[in-house]
Write a protein that holds these residues in place. Structure first.
Motif, short mmCIF file in Angstrom:
data_model
loop_
_atom_site.label_atom_id
_atom_site.label_comp_id
_atom_site.label_asym_id
_atom_site.label_seq_id
_atom_site.Cartn_x
_atom_site.Cartn_y
_atom_site.Cartn_z
N CYS A 177 0.84 -1.20 0.00
CA CYS A 177 0.00 0.00 0.00
C CYS A 177 0.87 1.25 0.00
CB CYS A 177 -0.90 -0.02 1.24
SG CYS A 177 -1.96 1.43 1.35
N HIS A 207 0.24 4.05 1.06
CA HIS A 207 0.11 4.88 2.27
C HIS A 207 1.27 4.62 3.22
CE1 HIS A 207 -1.97 5.65 6.36
NE2 HIS A 207 -1.35 6.75 5.94
N ARG A 208 1.29 3.43 3.85
CA ARG A 208 2.41 3.15 4.76
C ARG A 208 2.90 1.72 4.61
NH1 ARG A 208 0.07 5.00 10.00
NH2 ARG A 208 1.56 3.52 10.89
N GLY A 209 2.65 1.15 3.45
CA GLY A 209 3.36 -0.09 3.11
C GLY A 209 2.68 -1.38 3.49
N ASN A 210 1.49 -1.32 4.02
CA ASN A 210 0.84 -2.59 4.39
C ASN A 210 0.63 -3.47 3.15
OD1 ASN A 210 -0.50 -4.39 6.15
ND2 ASN A 210 -2.49 -3.56 5.53
N CYS A 265 -7.19 -1.55 1.35
CA CYS A 265 -6.14 -1.88 2.32
C CYS A 265 -6.77 -2.15 3.68
CB CYS A 265 -5.13 -0.74 2.41
SG CYS A 265 -3.82 -1.07 3.62
N TYR A 285 -5.57 -1.71 6.55
CA TYR A 285 -5.10 -0.87 7.67
C TYR A 285 -5.98 0.38 7.82
CZ TYR A 285 -1.39 0.91 10.83
OH TYR A 285 -0.66 1.36 11.89
N HIS A 286 -5.90 1.33 6.88
CA HIS A 286 -6.70 2.56 7.01
C HIS A 286 -7.73 2.69 5.89
CE1 HIS A 286 -2.57 3.18 8.52
NE2 HIS A 286 -3.19 3.70 9.58
N SER A 287 -7.95 1.54 5.22
CA SER A 287 -9.00 1.45 4.18
C SER A 287 -8.77 2.33 2.97
CB SER A 287 -10.40 1.73 4.76
OG SER A 287 -10.78 0.66 5.58
N TRP A 288 -7.55 2.68 2.65
CA TRP A 288 -7.33 3.31 1.34
C TRP A 288 -7.82 2.33 0.29
CZ3 TRP A 288 -2.48 6.73 0.18
CH2 TRP A 288 -2.41 7.77 1.12
S1 FES Z 1 -1.19 1.31 5.04
FE1 FES Z 1 -2.75 1.01 3.61
S2 FES Z 1 -4.28 2.38 4.16
FE2 FES Z 1 -2.70 2.74 5.60
#
Ligand code: FES
Ligand SMILES: [Fe+2]
Length: 445
Positions: free
Chosen positions: A88, A90-93, A108, A110-113
């Motif tokens: 992702c 955003h922060r790599g998930n 995603c 984690y934060h649903s991007w």
């Molecule tokens: S790491 Fe994917 S939405 Fe935050």
């Protein structure tokens, strides 16, 4: 003629010279060599990621983990297929956690991007909370090259590597007659194994082990060296043709009657095995004629475009660096090893089996027994040694892996001594050395 040329048959056209670089244990056991492969080898080759049959509808996704990397193949709305790194922005998930998925959008955990199937960010929480405004439409998943050949989907991390069909040469041309486009994968087996990925690559790059590790193959595959043809192509790939429907011509094997299981195969094609007593080698040609005559009415529509050789023989296609396609007229086996994410002394072994669709045929006999002739998306993963079969021939090959890895760790091992018939191993390692040292071989070298 020297002794070597009496026993080994390299096609004159495809027999490039080798340098004789030493093949020592370091490449099988050291982290440094593994890191050099991760940096200079794996990003520069095409990887088989999955099958078109797994990606039928827009939103169908197949995940392929490779070492520490993970790649997703995504069927698009316009029917094309894209490959993305499974991370992702955003922060790599990691985005896709299952082996496969079927989704309208990629979300995603984690934060649903949320990403559209083409990788464009389409929804975020608090879109007004970003410097420069809403990031939707501006951020994209990181994309890789993705191309297809036959029933397969490949990905590649590098923009400079040749297009897929060119990179696969000469196999797209050589395999055309088999008509593999619509073949059905009925088995997807894999296991964790306790040896370096190259142990099995070396094994597939020679037939020297057939009499010792696979003695029972001698009754229906002719592993006699003068009858085996090796070819090494400018692309770095190589092949081995072995006559099938014929017992070995090795001098330590004698038979006057058609041995099992060839006798049953002969009968299945309307031939009386007893008629070949004393001349069992002639059965091969008789099978060609029988297949030409009876094949189409039995539903083997793909026989029509095959050469006589393809109708009866085994064509082992070993692609640099880690993919083997073993062809017989009614079966395609995909065999490969991939590196462990962190440990050079481990790998992942994979074995897929594909079969031509034959009208009316409900089951096929596979290396692990009969299974339904239909596409099977179920991946069966095991740990080598826990008793689960990877196919009887593959089990035999895997059986030497751990003890070879152990032996390579000995201070007493000083490097390989190869007979001429193992020249494909020598060439493989020299190409590998060229890659890991950062000097890619020129085409044709
Ligand atoms: S790491 Fe994917 S939405 Fe935050
Ligand atoms: Fe083998």
């Amino acid at each position: 003629m020297n002794i070597q040329s009496k026993v080994s048959r390299y096609s004159q056209e495809f027999d490039p010279p080798v340098r004789g670089d030493p093949i020592t244990a370091e490449r099988y056991i050291s982290k440094e060599y593994m890191e050099a492969e991760n940096k200079n080898l794996w990003p520069k080759v095409w990887h088989l990621g999955g099958l078109l049959a797994e990606l039928e509808e827009p939103g169908d996704i197949v995940r392929h983990d490779f070492g520490k990397e993970s790649v997703i193949l995504v069927r698009q709305e316009d029917e094309s297929i894209k490959a993305f790194y499974n991370t992702c922005p955003h922060r790599g998930n990691r985005l896709v956690l299952g082996e496969e998925a079927s989704v309208p959008r990629i979300v995603c955990s984690y934060h649903s991007w949320t990403y559209d199937l083409d990788g464009t960010l389409s929804k975020v929480q608090d879109p007004d909370d970003f410097e420069g405004g809403n990031p939707c439409g501006k951020i994209h998943l990181s994309e890789l090259r993705c191309e297809t050949w036959g029933p397969f989907v490949f990905w590649c991390m590098d923009d400079d590597v040749a297009p897929l069909e060119e990179w696969l040469a000469p196999f797209p041309e050589r395999l055309k007659g088999y008509g593999i486009d619509n073949w059905v994968r009925v088995l997807k087996l894999s296991c964790d194994a306790e040896f370096n990925w190259k142990i099995i690559r070396d094994n597939f790059n020679e037939s020297y082990h057939l009499p010792t590790i696979h003695p029972e193959l001698a009754t229906f595959i002719n592993d006699g060296l003068p009858d085996t043809l090796f070819e090494m192509y400018p692309s770095g790939h190589n092949s081995m043709w072995m006559k099938g429907h014929q017992a070995t011509t090795r001098t330590d094997y004698h038979t006057t009657e058609v041995p099992a299981p060839l006798d049953e195969v002969a009968a299945a094609w309307g031939l009386d095995p007893a008629e070949f007593n004393g001349r069992t080698g002639d059965l091969r040609e008789a099978i060609v004629a029988a297949k030409r005559k009876l094949g189409p009415e039995r539903g083997f529509t793909n026989y029509e475009n095959m050469t006589d050789q393809q109708l009866v023989d085994y064509f082992h296609c070993t692609l640099f660096p880690n993919l083997t396609l073993t062809m017989s007229p009614e079966q395609l086996q995909v065999l490969r090893t991939e590196p462990h994410p962190t440990d050079p002394e481990k790998c992942i072994f994979q074995h897929w089996c594909l079969y031509p669709p034959v009208e009316g045929m409900k089951e096929v006999v596979t290396p692990i027994g009969s299974v339904p002739l239909r596409h099977d998306e179920v991946a069966r993963h095991s740990v080598y040694g826990d008793g689960v079969s990877l196919g009887f021939v593959a089990d035999q090959d895997l059986s030497i892996g751990t003890s070879q890895q152990q032996g390579l760790n000995s201070r007493g091992f000083k490097g390989c001594h190869l007979p001429n018939q193992e020249k494909r191993i020598q060439r493989f390692h020299e190409l590998l050395d060229d890659y890991v040292s950062g000097k890619l071989p020129e085409a044709g070298q």
